[in-house]
Write an enzyme that holds these catalytic residues in place. Sequence first.
Site, PDB file in Angstrom:
ATOM      1  N   ASP A 190      21.044 -33.022  18.591  1.00 31.17           N
ATOM      2  CA  ASP A 190      21.867 -33.083  17.370  1.00 31.17           C
ATOM      3  C   ASP A 190      21.385 -32.053  16.357  1.00 31.17           C
ATOM      4  OD1 ASP A 190      23.452 -34.001  15.230  1.00 31.17           O
ATOM      5  OD2 ASP A 190      22.042 -35.619  14.734  1.00 31.17           O
ATOM      6  N   LEU A 191      21.762 -30.795  16.585  1.00 26.74           N
ATOM      7  CA  LEU A 191      21.302 -29.727  15.683  1.00 26.74           C
ATOM      8  C   LEU A 191      22.424 -29.226  14.777  1.00 26.74           C
ATOM      9  CD1 LEU A 191      18.896 -27.780  18.068  1.00 26.74           C
ATOM     10  CD2 LEU A 191      18.363 -29.615  16.447  1.00 26.74           C
ATOM     11  N   LYS A 192      23.627 -29.740  14.970  1.00 24.80           N
ATOM     12  CA  LYS A 192      24.762 -29.490  14.055  1.00 24.80           C
ATOM     13  C   LYS A 192      24.885 -28.026  13.664  1.00 24.80           C
ATOM     14  CE  LYS A 192      24.449 -34.044  11.780  1.00 24.80           C
ATOM     15  NZ  LYS A 192      23.116 -34.529  12.216  1.00 24.80           N
ATOM     16  N   LEU A 193      25.107 -27.178  14.661  1.00 26.45           N
ATOM     17  CA  LEU A 193      25.192 -25.746  14.349  1.00 26.45           C
ATOM     18  C   LEU A 193      26.396 -25.432  13.461  1.00 26.45           C
ATOM     19  CD1 LEU A 193      23.243 -25.894  16.814  1.00 26.45           C
ATOM     20  CD2 LEU A 193      24.026 -23.605  17.397  1.00 26.45           C
ATOM     21  N   HIS A 194      26.202 -24.504  12.544  1.00 27.89           N
ATOM     22  CA  HIS A 194      27.252 -24.089  11.623  1.00 27.89           C
ATOM     23  C   HIS A 194      26.871 -22.687  11.148  1.00 27.89           C
ATOM     24  CE1 HIS A 194      29.863 -25.236   7.855  1.00 27.89           C
ATOM     25  NE2 HIS A 194      30.249 -24.113   8.435  1.00 27.89           N
ATOM     26  N   ASP A 195      27.464 -21.662  11.790  1.00 29.87           N
ATOM     27  CA  ASP A 195      27.112 -20.273  11.445  1.00 29.87           C
ATOM     28  C   ASP A 195      28.256 -19.399  11.928  1.00 29.87           C
ATOM     29  OD1 ASP A 195      25.644 -17.868  10.871  1.00 29.87           O
ATOM     30  OD2 ASP A 195      23.776 -18.963  11.201  1.00 29.87           O
ATOM     31  N   THR A 212      28.424 -39.218   7.881  1.00 28.62           N
ATOM     32  CA  THR A 212      28.623 -40.628   7.526  1.00 28.62           C
ATOM     33  C   THR A 212      27.917 -40.997   6.220  1.00 28.62           C
ATOM     34  OG1 THR A 212      26.938 -41.026   9.215  1.00 28.62           O
ATOM     35  CG2 THR A 212      29.180 -41.625   9.767  1.00 28.62           C
ATOM     36  N   GLY A 244      19.552 -45.081  14.401  1.00 31.59           N
ATOM     37  CA  GLY A 244      18.199 -44.631  14.098  1.00 31.59           C
ATOM     38  C   GLY A 244      17.365 -45.734  13.496  1.00 31.59           C
ATOM     39  N   ARG A 245      17.299 -45.759  12.169  1.00 29.01           N
ATOM     40  CA  ARG A 245      16.367 -46.648  11.482  1.00 29.01           C
ATOM     41  C   ARG A 245      16.482 -48.131  11.835  1.00 29.01           C
ATOM     42  NH1 ARG A 245      17.735 -43.484   6.066  1.00 29.01           N
ATOM     43  NH2 ARG A 245      19.620 -43.298   7.335  1.00 29.01           N
ATOM     44  N   LYS A 301      18.569 -39.332  21.028  1.00 25.92           N
ATOM     45  CA  LYS A 301      19.038 -38.201  20.236  1.00 25.92           C
ATOM     46  C   LYS A 301      17.816 -37.494  19.659  1.00 25.92           C
ATOM     47  CE  LYS A 301      20.804 -38.522  15.913  1.00 25.92           C
ATOM     48  NZ  LYS A 301      20.260 -37.398  15.110  1.00 25.92           N
ATOM     49  N   ARG A 338      24.789 -50.305  11.348  1.00 34.76           N
ATOM     50  CA  ARG A 338      23.796 -51.169  10.707  1.00 34.76           C
ATOM     51  C   ARG A 338      24.000 -52.608  11.146  1.00 34.76           C
ATOM     52  NH1 ARG A 338      21.707 -47.121  10.200  1.00 34.76           N
ATOM     53  NH2 ARG A 338      21.024 -46.021   8.334  1.00 34.76           N
ATOM     54  N   THR A 362      26.638 -15.882  16.344  1.00 34.32           N
ATOM     55  CA  THR A 362      25.320 -16.528  16.295  1.00 34.32           C
ATOM     56  C   THR A 362      25.362 -17.888  16.995  1.00 34.32           C
ATOM     57  OG1 THR A 362      24.847 -15.411  14.216  1.00 34.32           O
ATOM     58  CG2 THR A 362      23.549 -17.374  14.690  1.00 34.32           C
TER      59      THR A 362
END
Length: 235
Positions: free
Chosen positions: A62-67, A122, A213-214, A35, A184, A71
């Site tokens: 994973d750029l989570k567009l919201h506009d 989350t 991720g972490r 990702k 986790r 656009t």
Amino acid sequence: MSMPRKDVIVACDFGSRAEALDFLGMFGEDRPFVKIGMELFYAEGPDMVRALKARGHRIFLDLKLHDIPNTVRRSMAVLSALDVDICNVHAAGTAEMMRAALEGLVRPDGSRPLLIAVTQLTSTSEERMHSDLLIDRPMPEVVRHYARTARDAGLDGVVCSPLEAGDVHRCCGQGFLAVTPGVRFAEGGAGDQVRVATPARARELGSDLIVVGRPITRAADPVAAWKRCVREFLG
Ligand code: C5P
């Protein structure tokens, strides 16, 4: 992209190309599904996507567009040309915005990346959703509603907590993807994530793809942590 098999997606949340490539270099011949999120994309841009694609990685951008819809449509056309496998938007952008995103993703040859919608992050607790967003319904109801709206707009799935994956499948069908961060290991801390589960529990709950991720990137041995995730998740 055709519907993916169950898999672990490694969140490459790094600030530079060098760090990302050093990290992925540890995996040898293995090519984990990765990702690319805002941090790496904003730092290194489309070339980072091209570089990982050229190495043979499947990519969730994973750029989570919201506009506004126009656009988002035009921006999605740019991202789709990068040949990524999965893109996403915030479902809160409305059904009209999600339909515009889908239109933008269709390539000249008719193919397109999968498109999924973030329901509630989350890291957001039900209390925070009530107090900060003024959404006063229970979290499962909100997630189900956003998932149905995304499905009706023609999307391929949602991003949600593993705790909500079963619900999403019950209301939107088994073929509708539940992509779940908030994973986790049993003995690890949650950090800023709130609605969390272990990889094994995510499997039991019906997650299709887990985003980790972490627990992998910050592990003393990231490759061992990735293998453990795959083992626990795929069973
Ligand atoms: O490090 P950690 O395992 O918490 O990383 C989870 C990744 O998934 C992060 O890159 C985060 O941006 C992303 N994500 C999330 N919750 C969502 C959507 C994406 O945590 N709803």
